[in-house]
Design a protein around this motif. Structure first.
Motif, PDB file in Angstrom:
ATOM      1  N   UNK A  26      37.950  34.697  -1.018  1.00 58.38           N
ATOM      2  CA  UNK A  26      36.918  33.938  -0.302  1.00 58.38           C
ATOM      3  C   UNK A  26      36.994  34.138   1.203  1.00 58.38           C
ATOM      4  N   UNK A  27      38.043  34.798   1.692  1.00 55.14           N
ATOM      5  CA  UNK A  27      38.178  35.007   3.124  1.00 55.14           C
ATOM      6  C   UNK A  27      38.832  33.854   3.849  1.00 55.14           C
ATOM      7  N   UNK A  28      39.269  32.835   3.122  1.00 53.64           N
ATOM      8  CA  UNK A  28      39.965  31.712   3.751  1.00 53.64           C
ATOM      9  C   UNK A  28      41.292  31.475   3.049  1.00 53.64           C
ATOM     10  N   UNK A  29      42.256  31.020   3.804  1.00 53.15           N
ATOM     11  CA  UNK A  29      43.543  30.677   3.205  1.00 53.15           C
ATOM     12  C   UNK A  29      43.679  29.164   3.061  1.00 53.15           C
ATOM     13  N   UNK A  30      42.638  28.408   3.438  1.00 54.15           N
ATOM     14  CA  UNK A  30      42.673  26.954   3.302  1.00 54.15           C
ATOM     15  C   UNK A  30      42.539  26.547   1.843  1.00 54.15           C
ATOM     16  N   UNK A  31      43.089  25.379   1.552  1.00 53.06           N
ATOM     17  CA  UNK A  31      42.994  24.814   0.212  1.00 53.06           C
ATOM     18  C   UNK A  31      41.873  23.788   0.158  1.00 53.06           C
ATOM     19  N   UNK A  32      41.228  23.724  -0.995  1.00 52.52           N
ATOM     20  CA  UNK A  32      40.320  22.625  -1.266  1.00 52.52           C
ATOM     21  C   UNK A  32      41.129  21.498  -1.882  1.00 52.52           C
ATOM     22  N   UNK A  33      40.547  20.318  -1.923  1.00 50.06           N
ATOM     23  CA  UNK A  33      41.230  19.167  -2.505  1.00 50.06           C
ATOM     24  C   UNK A  33      40.281  18.439  -3.450  1.00 50.06           C
ATOM     25  N   UNK A  34      40.870  17.790  -4.470  1.00 53.35           N
ATOM     26  CA  UNK A  34      40.066  17.091  -5.453  1.00 53.35           C
ATOM     27  C   UNK A  34      40.867  15.927  -6.023  1.00 53.35           C
ATOM     28  N   UNK A  35      40.194  14.818  -6.289  1.00 58.12           N
ATOM     29  CA  UNK A  35      40.825  13.655  -6.900  1.00 58.12           C
ATOM     30  C   UNK A  35      40.057  13.295  -8.154  1.00 58.12           C
ATOM     31  N   UNK A  36      40.778  13.185  -9.272  1.00 63.88           N
ATOM     32  CA  UNK A  36      40.194  12.774 -10.541  1.00 63.88           C
ATOM     33  C   UNK A  36      40.549  11.313 -10.814  1.00 63.88           C
ATOM     34  N   UNK A  53      44.617  11.672 -10.545  1.00 63.76           N
ATOM     35  CA  UNK A  53      45.172  13.018 -10.490  1.00 63.76           C
ATOM     36  C   UNK A  53      44.709  13.643  -9.182  1.00 63.76           C
ATOM     37  N   UNK A  54      45.643  14.014  -8.337  1.00 62.73           N
ATOM     38  CA  UNK A  54      45.340  14.575  -7.023  1.00 62.73           C
ATOM     39  C   UNK A  54      45.574  16.076  -7.092  1.00 62.73           C
ATOM     40  N   UNK A  55      44.544  16.841  -6.765  1.00 63.74           N
ATOM     41  CA  UNK A  55      44.630  18.285  -6.923  1.00 63.74           C
ATOM     42  C   UNK A  55      44.354  19.055  -5.652  1.00 63.74           C
ATOM     43  N   UNK A  56      44.878  20.270  -5.636  1.00 65.56           N
ATOM     44  CA  UNK A  56      44.576  21.249  -4.595  1.00 65.56           C
ATOM     45  C   UNK A  56      44.149  22.521  -5.292  1.00 65.56           C
ATOM     46  N   UNK A  57      43.177  23.232  -4.687  1.00 66.45           N
ATOM     47  CA  UNK A  57      42.662  24.434  -5.320  1.00 66.45           C
ATOM     48  C   UNK A  57      42.384  25.516  -4.288  1.00 66.45           C
TER      49      UNK A  57
END
Length: 124
Positions: A110-120, A101-105
């Motif tokens: 938080x002051x940023x418009x960037x996304x974090x990423x996560x892989x389950x 499962x590939x995720x973005x969060x």
């Protein structure tokens, strides 16, 4: 249940991707090609036919929880998570890619418009 859906036109609600997962993640601005920013243990449980609970344990003492909606048709899981003790919340969206499962969060305020990423990856 599938026959009922065909006869009534009512969609059948699919079960959440219940299980225990290992996660690797990259904080906003981090690249999935680089070293992960964190590792976590993740548990997905079913609350209703297509409503899930996601619980993360990052390191030894960081815990986060989410309520999520699962869409069997698109193989996506969308959730809202929070650390209510610290007063913040965020959103996460996963899509199934094979057995992962590939995720973005993102986190609110938080002051940023960037996304974090996560892989389950499901534990075997």
């Amino acid at each position: 249940a599938a026959a009922v859906a065909l006869l009534t036109g009512t969609p059948v609600l699919a079960a959440c991707p219940v299980g225990q997962y290992d996660a690797v993640g990259w904080n906003p601005g981090g690249s999935p090609e680089g070293e992960p920013s964190y590792r976590a243990s993740v548990s997905i449980t079913e609350r209703g036919a297509d409503v899930c609970t996601i619980d993360w344990v990052v390191g030894r003492n960081q815990r986060f929880s989410a309520v999520a909606l699962y869409d069997e048709r698109t193989q996506q899981l969308h959730g809202s998570y929070a650390n209510l003790q610290e007063g913040w919340f965020g959103v996460i969206s996963y899509r199934r890619e094979g057995d992962r499962w590939v995720g973005e969060w993102a986190i609110y305020n938080t002051g940023t418009s960037d996304r974090g990423r996560e892989i389950l990856t499901r534990r075997r």
